[in-house]
Every structure is written in structure tokens, then in C-alpha cells.
Design an enzyme around this catalytic site. Structure first.
Site, PDB file in Angstrom:
ATOM      1  N   SER A 112     -12.816  -4.430   6.878  1.00  0.00           N
ATOM      2  CA  SER A 112     -12.280  -4.870   5.589  1.00  0.00           C
ATOM      3  C   SER A 112     -10.797  -5.172   5.748  1.00  0.00           C
ATOM      4  O   SER A 112     -10.115  -4.562   6.580  1.00  0.00           O
ATOM      5  CB  SER A 112     -12.467  -3.755   4.559  1.00  0.00           C
ATOM      6  OG  SER A 112     -11.685  -4.014   3.419  1.00  0.00           O
ATOM      7  N   SER A 113     -10.301  -6.078   4.896  1.00  0.00           N
ATOM      8  CA  SER A 113      -8.863  -6.391   4.976  1.00  0.00           C
ATOM      9  C   SER A 113      -8.001  -5.217   4.526  1.00  0.00           C
ATOM     10  O   SER A 113      -6.808  -5.191   4.795  1.00  0.00           O
ATOM     11  CB  SER A 113      -8.547  -7.636   4.138  1.00  0.00           C
ATOM     12  OG  SER A 113      -8.932  -7.428   2.798  1.00  0.00           O
ATOM     13  N   CYS A 114      -8.617  -4.225   3.853  1.00  0.00           N
ATOM     14  CA  CYS A 114      -7.806  -3.081   3.412  1.00  0.00           C
ATOM     15  C   CYS A 114      -7.508  -2.107   4.551  1.00  0.00           C
ATOM     16  O   CYS A 114      -6.819  -1.124   4.357  1.00  0.00           O
ATOM     17  CB  CYS A 114      -8.438  -2.372   2.224  1.00  0.00           C
ATOM     18  SG  CYS A 114      -9.877  -1.434   2.658  1.00  0.00           S
ATOM     19  N   TYR A 118     -11.345   4.667   2.271  1.00  0.00           N
ATOM     20  CA  TYR A 118     -12.248   3.599   2.747  1.00  0.00           C
ATOM     21  C   TYR A 118     -11.674   2.948   4.008  1.00  0.00           C
ATOM     22  O   TYR A 118     -12.390   2.693   4.982  1.00  0.00           O
ATOM     23  CB  TYR A 118     -12.405   2.569   1.627  1.00  0.00           C
ATOM     24  CG  TYR A 118     -13.323   1.427   1.938  1.00  0.00           C
ATOM     25  CD1 TYR A 118     -14.698   1.621   2.028  1.00  0.00           C
ATOM     26  CD2 TYR A 118     -12.828   0.135   2.129  1.00  0.00           C
ATOM     27  CE1 TYR A 118     -15.548   0.560   2.297  1.00  0.00           C
ATOM     28  CE2 TYR A 118     -13.668  -0.926   2.400  1.00  0.00           C
ATOM     29  CZ  TYR A 118     -15.032  -0.713   2.484  1.00  0.00           C
ATOM     30  OH  TYR A 118     -15.875  -1.765   2.754  1.00  0.00           O
ATOM     31  N   LYS A 126     -13.279   2.701   7.773  1.00  0.00           N
ATOM     32  CA  LYS A 126     -13.520   1.414   8.448  1.00  0.00           C
ATOM     33  C   LYS A 126     -12.768   1.349   9.779  1.00  0.00           C
ATOM     34  O   LYS A 126     -13.280   0.813  10.767  1.00  0.00           O
ATOM     35  CB  LYS A 126     -13.100   0.248   7.540  1.00  0.00           C
ATOM     36  CG  LYS A 126     -14.084   0.001   6.403  1.00  0.00           C
ATOM     37  CD  LYS A 126     -15.398  -0.537   6.928  1.00  0.00           C
ATOM     38  CE  LYS A 126     -16.413  -0.863   5.872  1.00  0.00           C
ATOM     39  NZ  LYS A 126     -17.734  -1.192   6.434  1.00  0.00           N
ATOM     40  N   HIS A 150     -15.237  -4.705  -8.157  1.00  0.00           N
ATOM     41  CA  HIS A 150     -13.994  -5.377  -7.786  1.00  0.00           C
ATOM     42  C   HIS A 150     -13.529  -6.286  -8.936  1.00  0.00           C
ATOM     43  O   HIS A 150     -14.276  -6.500  -9.902  1.00  0.00           O
ATOM     44  CB  HIS A 150     -14.203  -6.209  -6.520  1.00  0.00           C
ATOM     45  CG  HIS A 150     -14.361  -5.382  -5.291  1.00  0.00           C
ATOM     46  ND1 HIS A 150     -15.578  -5.115  -4.732  1.00  0.00           N
ATOM     47  CD2 HIS A 150     -13.445  -4.741  -4.518  1.00  0.00           C
ATOM     48  CE1 HIS A 150     -15.411  -4.347  -3.660  1.00  0.00           C
ATOM     49  NE2 HIS A 150     -14.136  -4.095  -3.511  1.00  0.00           N
TER      50      HIS A 150
HETATM   51  O1  GFB Z   1     -10.669  -6.058  -6.576  1.00  0.00           O
HETATM   52  P1  GFB Z   1      -9.942  -4.805  -6.793  1.00  0.00           P
HETATM   53  O2  GFB Z   1     -10.636  -3.734  -7.540  1.00  0.00           O
HETATM   54  O3  GFB Z   1      -9.527  -4.152  -5.418  1.00  0.00           O
HETATM   55  O4  GFB Z   1      -8.581  -5.113  -7.575  1.00  0.00           O
HETATM   56  P2  GFB Z   1      -8.382  -4.338  -4.280  1.00  0.00           P
HETATM   57  C1  GFB Z   1      -7.740  -6.162  -7.247  1.00  0.00           C
HETATM   58  C2  GFB Z   1      -6.647  -6.296  -8.279  1.00  0.00           C
HETATM   59  O5  GFB Z   1      -7.216  -6.775  -9.500  1.00  0.00           O
HETATM   60  C3  GFB Z   1      -5.893  -5.018  -8.631  1.00  0.00           C
HETATM   61  C4  GFB Z   1      -6.734  -6.004 -10.597  1.00  0.00           C
HETATM   62  O6  GFB Z   1      -4.529  -5.296  -8.771  1.00  0.00           O
HETATM   63  C5  GFB Z   1      -6.507  -4.619  -9.973  1.00  0.00           C
HETATM   64  O7  GFB Z   1      -5.642  -3.838 -10.784  1.00  0.00           O
HETATM   65  N1  GFB Z   1      -7.699  -6.040 -11.701  1.00  0.00           N
HETATM   66  C6  GFB Z   1      -7.478  -6.639 -12.904  1.00  0.00           C
HETATM   67  C7  GFB Z   1      -8.912  -5.492 -11.742  1.00  0.00           C
HETATM   68  N2  GFB Z   1      -8.502  -6.438 -13.735  1.00  0.00           N
HETATM   69  C8  GFB Z   1      -9.430  -5.731 -13.037  1.00  0.00           C
HETATM   70  C9  GFB Z   1     -10.723  -5.231 -13.370  1.00  0.00           C
HETATM   71  O8  GFB Z   1     -11.236  -5.384 -14.478  1.00  0.00           O
HETATM   72  N3  GFB Z   1     -11.387  -4.558 -12.388  1.00  0.00           N
HETATM   73  C10 GFB Z   1     -10.855  -4.363 -11.140  1.00  0.00           C
HETATM   74  N4  GFB Z   1     -11.569  -3.708 -10.218  1.00  0.00           N
HETATM   75  N5  GFB Z   1      -9.613  -4.818 -10.818  1.00  0.00           N
HETATM   76  C11 GFB Z   1     -10.180  -3.135  -2.907  1.00  0.00           C
HETATM   77  C12 GFB Z   1     -10.252  -1.834  -2.162  1.00  0.00           C
HETATM   78  O9  GFB Z   1      -8.868  -3.285  -3.234  1.00  0.00           O
HETATM   79  O10 GFB Z   1     -10.535  -4.249  -2.132  1.00  0.00           O
HETATM   80  C13 GFB Z   1     -11.464  -1.717  -1.368  1.00  0.00           C
HETATM   81  O11 GFB Z   1     -10.073  -0.771  -3.072  1.00  0.00           O
HETATM   82  C14 GFB Z   1     -11.855  -2.975  -0.627  1.00  0.00           C
HETATM   83  O12 GFB Z   1     -11.297  -0.684  -0.462  1.00  0.00           O
HETATM   84  C15 GFB Z   1     -11.745  -4.209  -1.493  1.00  0.00           C
HETATM   85  O13 GFB Z   1     -11.060  -3.133   0.507  1.00  0.00           O
HETATM   86  C16 GFB Z   1     -11.967  -5.478  -0.738  1.00  0.00           C
HETATM   87  O14 GFB Z   1      -8.387  -5.705  -3.711  1.00  0.00           O
HETATM   88  O15 GFB Z   1      -7.069  -3.850  -4.790  1.00  0.00           O
END
Ligand code: GFB
Length: 316
Positions: A108-110, A137, A141, A180
Site C-alpha cells: 500500500s502507498s501508506c 496497517y 504491510k 475510504h
Molecule cells: O480514504 P481515506 O479514509 O484514507 O481518507 P487515507 C482520505 C482523506 O479523505 C482524509 C478525507 O483526509 C479524510 O479525512 N475524507 C473526507 C474522508 N470525507 C471522508 C469520508 O467521508 N470518509 C473517509 N474515509 N475520508 C488510508 C489508510 O488513508 O488509505 C489506509 O488509512 C490505506 O491504511 C488507504 O492505506 C489506501 O488515504 O488517509
């Protein structure tokens, strides 16, 4: 790879695994091995060993993982660390023991440091502290990548690792608390439109930037790498372009047809400020994505409309 090669896709029901199965079938691969959770718990070492002894796959694609968005990652570090390490250890060890010819591990890119240079080159791995919201996570990974590299070094196993950027598409998780950003925003915009609401709540500041790849493109890249890439060095898989969460929310509203106002929930975390992969290595090998973000979101929205989960009553 031969079309008759036995290919085990671990995690075939998920976003990535189901895209891999679609692609493998489309490309004429005839001997796919899958197991539902009810048939095999990948947490069970003995169960995984049994599967390999019975099926003797030639190729393994590891797409089984406990995944989630920023909130799920932040709230459940124990589960993300324990389950991911245990499942990947079981599968990678058993694959070696059973003499699997090639294994593709999906990272994963994280896994890259929070403040990695942008776009992020593969060489940035383990050069700085991780983003705290997904540290568990990412550590799991990284352990998987290192295990594959160790098998390659110690036993000359052809175990390769790809680092996908943020993915989206059919069979994604649309649960508002654990998903996500992209599927969550699609669902929120759809429900806000249906209810005739004037506002839609978006987490964080909207400033973070993310790169989004349609999962069908990832599946194509995986098959490409299985055919063409035999190095234990990790390789990034992305589209090479990023977008702010604010811009993403606006694009989704436009596609869904929700015309209300975006309201920002500052109590929710932003996470990593930017996550854009350097995909020059993959481009150099001759692979490029084909699905543009707008088209990919429109296709995912179509899928969502056909397969929509029940109306949400959860807090956003
Ligand atoms: O996609 P996301 O949950 O994960 O959030 P990451 C990306 C950004 O979108 C963050 C914002 O800045 C969130 O605050 N966001 C805005 C939201 N509205 C929403 C919403 O309704 N739901 C969610 N979920 N986010 C993940 C990692 O990071 O990326 C995992 O936690 C994994 O480990 C994945 O690597 C690919 O991109 O921040």
C-alpha cells in the site's frame, strides 16, 4: 504464465480480489483457486497449509487484507496489525513450502513515510516516520514486503511486491464509518441528493491530496507484473496524478448531481498531507493506466446504483 496455470487469489471477494478474478477470467485463465471465508479462515495456519497441499497452485496473488479508511485504521490498530500480519505470514510461508512459482504481494502507498518526497519513489520506503492514523496497517504491510524479500534473498523465491495507490471501484466498502473517502463521498452525495438536503458533510479540511486508481487498472497492472517483473524490489502502481479531497468531493457531487454545499468536519483527521506515487519505474516497463478518474467514478456510481446498500442512518 500459461492460461492453464493454477492461480490462487487470496481475498477474491474484496475490491482488489474480485477485480483480479474478473480480469483473469476475461484474459482466459481457466484454473482459478478461491476460497470463501466460510470455507477457509486465512488466519488458520493449518487451514492455509491444507489449501496449498490440496490445490498446489503455481501462482499466488495476495489480495487478502483487513482494510479500511482513515477512521477504521485509526480506531482498530490491534486488528489491522494482528490480522494482516498473521494472514500474510500464513499465505507467504505456505506458498514457499508448497513450491509456488511466483507470488505477488500487494502492499500500500501508506507504507511510505508521512513526509516522503512527492511523487513518492520506491526508495522512500523506511526513510522516515509513518502517518500515525495508519501506522498499524503500514507496519503490517512493510512486514509482508520484507518477508517476500527475505524469501527471495534466502531461497531465491520469485516473490514480488507491488505498492498500489488509493483504489476504488466495484465491490468497494460503502459503509460510512469504515470506508475510504471516495466510496463514502459517493454514497453521501447520492443520499444527500435523494433526501433533497442542502448540505453534505465531508471529513477534515479538504486540503489533503490523494491519487486514485480504478481497481480494474490495478488488476491489469498486477497481471502485467506477473508476466514481466521478477525483482524483489518493490514497484509502485498508480496513475501519476493526484487531486485534493475538496476537488474530489466537488467532482463526485457533479457526477452524482448533488448541488448542495460542502460542509467540513474539522473533528475528523486529515491524515497524510499528500500521497502521490512516482510511477516512472512502472511506466518504464511499459504499463499505464487507462481509466480516467471522472470515468472511473461514473462507472463506480453506476455499480453503486445497481448494488446500493440500504439507506444510511449512520452518523457521518
Ligand atoms: O480514504 P481515506 O479514509 O484514507 O481518507 P487515507 C482520505 C482523506 O479523505 C482524509 C478525507 O483526509 C479524510 O479525512 N475524507 C473526507 C474522508 N470525507 C471522508 C469520508 O467521508 N470518509 C473517509 N474515509 N475520508 C488510508 C489508510 O488513508 O488509505 C489506509 O488509512 C490505506 O491504511 C488507504 O492505506 C489506501 O488515504 O488517509
Amino acid at each position: 504464465m500459461q492460461k492453464s496455470d493454477k492461480i490462487f487469489v487470496a481475498g477474491h471477494r474484496g475490491l482488489v480480489g474480485s477485480a483480479l478474478i474478473r480480469k483473469l477470467k476475461r484474459d482466459g485463465f481457466t484454473s482459478l483457486v478461491t476460497r470463501d471465508r466460510s470455507q477457509l479462515d486465512l488466519m488458520s495456519e493449518a487451514g492455509v497449509d491444507r489449501l496449498f497441499a490440496e490445490e498446489k497452485p503455481a501462482i499466488v496473488i495476495f489480495a487478502a487484507a483487513r482494510v479500511g479508511g482513515i477512521k477504521a485504521n485509526n480506531d482498530l490498530p490491534v486488528e489491522f496489525l494482528l490480522e494482516n500480519i498473521q494472514v500474510q505470514n500464513n499465505v507467504i510461508r505456505a506458498a514457499h513450502q508448497a513450491g509456488v512459482r511466483k507470488l505477488l504481494f500487494l502492499g500500500s502507498s501508506c507504507t511510505y513515510p508521512k513526509y516522503a518526497p512527492q511523487p513518492i519513489p520506491e526508495a522512500a520506503l523506511l526513510t522516515g516516520p509513518l502517518e500515525p492514523t495508519n501506522e498499524a496497517y503500514a507496519i503490517a504491510k512493510i512486514a509482508g514486503i520484507k518477508l517476500c524479500q527475505a524469501y527471495a534473498r534466502e531461497y531465491r523465491a520469485n516473490f514480488i511486491s507491488a505498492m498500489p495507490t488509493n483504489l476504488y471501484g466495484p465491490n468497494d466498502n460503502f459503509d460510512l464509518l469504515s470506508s475510504h473517502a471516495l466510496p463514502a463521498l459517493l454514497r453521501k452525495a447520492h443520499e444527500a441528493k435523494k433526501r433533497g438536503e442542502r448540505e453534505m458533510l465531508v471529513w477534515g479540511s479538504g486540503r489533503p491530496r490523494r491519487e486514485f486508481l480504478h481497481v480494474d487498472d490495478l488488476a491489469a497492472a498486477c497481471l502485467f507484473l506477473l508476466e514481466k517483473y521478477d525483482s524483489a524490489e518493490i514497484i509502485n502502481v498508480g496513475c501519476g496524478e493526484d487531486i485534493s479531497i475538496h476537488e474530489l468531493a466537488e467532482l463526485i457531487c457533479e457526477i452524482v448531481g448533488f448541488q448542495g454545499k460542502l460542509v467540513w468536519d474539522a473533528t475528523k483527521p486529515d491524515g497524510t498531507p499528500r500521497k502521490l506515487l512516482d510511477v516512472s519505474k512502472l511506466h518504464g516497463l511499459g504499463w499505464r493506466h487507462t481509466i480516467a478518474l471522472r470515468e472511473g467514478i461514473a462507472r463506480t456510481y453506476e455499480w453503486f446504483l445497481q448494488n446500493a446498500p440500504q439507506e444510511s442512518s449512520q452518523p457521518q
